[in-house]
Write an enzyme that holds these catalytic residues in place. Structure first.
Site, short mmCIF file in Angstrom:
data_model
loop_
_atom_site.label_atom_id
_atom_site.label_comp_id
_atom_site.label_asym_id
_atom_site.label_seq_id
_atom_site.Cartn_x
_atom_site.Cartn_y
_atom_site.Cartn_z
N TRP A 90 -54.10 -92.88 44.65
CA TRP A 90 -52.92 -93.35 43.89
C TRP A 90 -53.23 -94.55 43.01
O TRP A 90 -52.35 -95.02 42.28
CB TRP A 90 -51.79 -93.69 44.88
CG TRP A 90 -51.16 -92.50 45.54
CD1 TRP A 90 -51.35 -91.18 45.21
CD2 TRP A 90 -50.24 -92.51 46.64
NE1 TRP A 90 -50.59 -90.37 46.05
CE2 TRP A 90 -49.90 -91.17 46.93
CE3 TRP A 90 -49.66 -93.52 47.40
CZ2 TRP A 90 -49.01 -90.82 47.95
CZ3 TRP A 90 -48.78 -93.17 48.42
CH2 TRP A 90 -48.45 -91.83 48.69
N HIS A 112 -65.79 -96.28 43.81
CA HIS A 112 -65.02 -95.57 42.78
C HIS A 112 -65.44 -96.10 41.41
O HIS A 112 -65.76 -97.29 41.26
CB HIS A 112 -63.52 -95.79 43.00
CG HIS A 112 -62.71 -94.94 42.08
ND1 HIS A 112 -62.41 -95.35 40.80
CD2 HIS A 112 -62.20 -93.70 42.21
CE1 HIS A 112 -61.73 -94.38 40.20
NE2 HIS A 112 -61.59 -93.37 41.04
N GLU A 143 -67.41 -87.88 40.41
CA GLU A 143 -66.39 -88.15 39.40
C GLU A 143 -67.07 -88.64 38.13
O GLU A 143 -67.40 -89.83 38.02
CB GLU A 143 -65.42 -89.22 39.90
CG GLU A 143 -64.65 -88.82 41.14
CD GLU A 143 -63.35 -89.60 41.27
OE1 GLU A 143 -62.30 -88.94 41.24
OE2 GLU A 143 -63.37 -90.83 41.36
N GLY A 199 -56.37 -88.45 40.72
CA GLY A 199 -55.60 -89.64 40.40
C GLY A 199 -54.24 -89.27 39.84
O GLY A 199 -53.29 -88.98 40.58
N GLY A 200 -54.14 -89.24 38.52
CA GLY A 200 -52.86 -89.05 37.83
C GLY A 200 -52.02 -87.90 38.36
O GLY A 200 -50.81 -88.06 38.60
P1 13P Z 1 -57.65 -88.75 37.28
O1 13P Z 1 -57.35 -87.56 38.16
O2 13P Z 1 -56.42 -89.52 36.87
O3 13P Z 1 -58.56 -88.40 36.15
O4 13P Z 1 -58.47 -89.79 38.20
C1 13P Z 1 -59.54 -89.33 38.91
C2 13P Z 1 -59.95 -90.37 39.87
O5 13P Z 1 -60.42 -91.42 39.49
C3 13P Z 1 -59.70 -90.12 41.30
O6 13P Z 1 -60.37 -91.05 42.09
#
Ligand code: 13P
Length: 250
Positions: free
Chosen positions: A11, A97, A169, A233-234
């Protein structure tokens, strides 16, 4: 055999205790436990207690911290120790991260300290690795990811590996709406898997993909056998949308 998949929601700096509680009421009602599926939530530190309490009845779901400090206590204003995170209900934490690395200057060496502090407390680790756009364009993707992996897992004993998960990521895909194609992601996942197998061929360590995952692309990513889950994330901030992603057939 049922495929094991991990759906992890990061989040970031969203959803304080009140909204987190409302969110989980809605999400959990829409998402019954499923064999082989693990749900992880990484809320802001102030929401950990609330999230952990809301997940108490769900053996398929756990809360984790977004970041921890490796020292057990001391004068580290603004930081949270492993012990405090654990007391607030965290079963583990994200480490390395890309925002920690690239916005806050966290080094490879510090990720190793954090991983070892978590493992010493029998907590789960989600070690994040990923290349920047410049590194990708210079052909350094695998080199960077494997370097980050090796630094994060330095001095980790094979017996501790079952507590570890990896998230690939690519930095250029985070929050940009641009994501790696499933085949490109799987290539990096396979390189990570080979490096993990060299350490211990028996430990099954989930390797998740993260970076602009959404309800429209999750199925194609999870169709890759090398992708054991998603770190989102989003698209994890809306309980209905996240429930939809967690229900992806793969
Ligand atoms: P988004 O899904 O917003 O691109 O972010 C990915 C993320 O950093 C999850 O840790």
């Amino acid at each position: 055999m049922i495929r094991r998949l991990v759906f992890a929601a990061n989040w970031k700096m969203h959803l304080g205790p009140g909204p987190a509680s409302d969110y989980l009421g809605r999400f959990l009602a829409a998402t019954p436990p499923r064999d082989g599926r693990t749900l992880l939530f990484f809320p802001p530190a102030a929401s950990l207690l609330t999230v952990a309490a809301a997940l108490q009845e769900r053996s398929d779901a756990r809360a984790g911290a977004q970041n921890i400090h490796w020292e057990p206590k001391g004068a580290f204003t603004g930081e949270m120790s492993v012990g405090i995170a654990q007391e607030a209900g965290a079963a583990g934490a994200l480490v390395g991260h890309s925002e920690r690395r690239h916005v806050f200057g966290e080094t490879d060496q510090q990720t190793g300290f954090k991983v070892r502090a978590l493992l010493a407390a029998a907590m789960d680790v989600m070690l994040c690795v990923g290349e920047t756009l410049a590194e990708r364009e210079a052909g350094l993707t695998e080199e960077v990811c494997l370097r980050q992996l090796a630094a994060g897992l330095a001095d980790v004993a094979p017996t501790q590996l079952p507590q570890v998960m990896i998230a690939y990521e690519p930095v250029w895909a985070i929050g940009t709406g641009r994501n790696a194609t499933p085949v490109d992601a799987a290539t990096v996942h396979n390189a990570i898997r080979s490096a993990l197998t060299e350490r211990d061929a028996t430990a099954h360590i989930p390797v998740l993909y993260g970076g602009s995952v959404n309800a429209g692309n999750a199925a194609a990513l999870l169709a890759q056998p090398a992708i054991d889950g998603v770190l989102v994330g989003g698209a994890s901030l809306d309980p209905d949308g996240w429930a939809q992603i967690c229900a992806t057939e793969a």
